[in-house]
Design a protein around this motif. Structure first.
Motif: not given
Length: 134
Positions: A53-58
């Motif tokens: 999730t964090a990677a996608a948001r980044n």
């Protein structure tokens, strides 16, 4: 076949097709090393949803949902904005870890603001089968 890219441990091989009706289907896979039969190479770590999730948001994606289907399968839905066109596209991704290899299947709409056909995407995702070596 799309160009290979360097993955975390090995080259990532990718295949994709775009349909005339504006859908995209893709699969890529890469080896992660280690013993293919070990637990760590056949199940996702407990933190992988948060990391994904964090990677996608980044990357600028809006994550709609992410959930673990089985110990080795995670599915995520997101909206992505294409920088070149500004189109807002809906995608579903299913990530599978099996015998030291990560498979990422993608399915979505290439049309601006159109929700991906989830029934068709799940049929595509469910079409992958693994067979055990004898």
């Amino acid at each position: 076949r799309e160009p290979d890219e360097q993955g975390t441990m090995t080259m990532m091989r990718s295949y994709a097709v775009n349909t005339e009706k504006g859908m995209r289907f893709s699969i890529n896979f890469q080896d992660i090393g280690g013993e293919p039969r070990s637990a760590q190479n056949n199940q996702w770590a407990s933190y992988v949803e948060q990391m994904t999730t964090a990677a996608a948001r980044n990357r600028g994606e809006r994550v709609v949902q992410i959930h673990r289907l089985t110990k080795n399968v995670i599915e995520m839905e997101s909206w992505q904005t294409v920088p070149q066109t500004g189109a807002n596209q809906n995608y579903l991704n299913r990530s599978i870890i099996w015998r030291g290899r990560v498979y990422s299947l993608g399915c979505g709409s290439l049309l601006n603001k159109e929700v991906a056909n989830k029934v068709t995407c799940r049929r595509f995702f469910n079409s992958i089968r693994f067979t055990a070596k004898r």
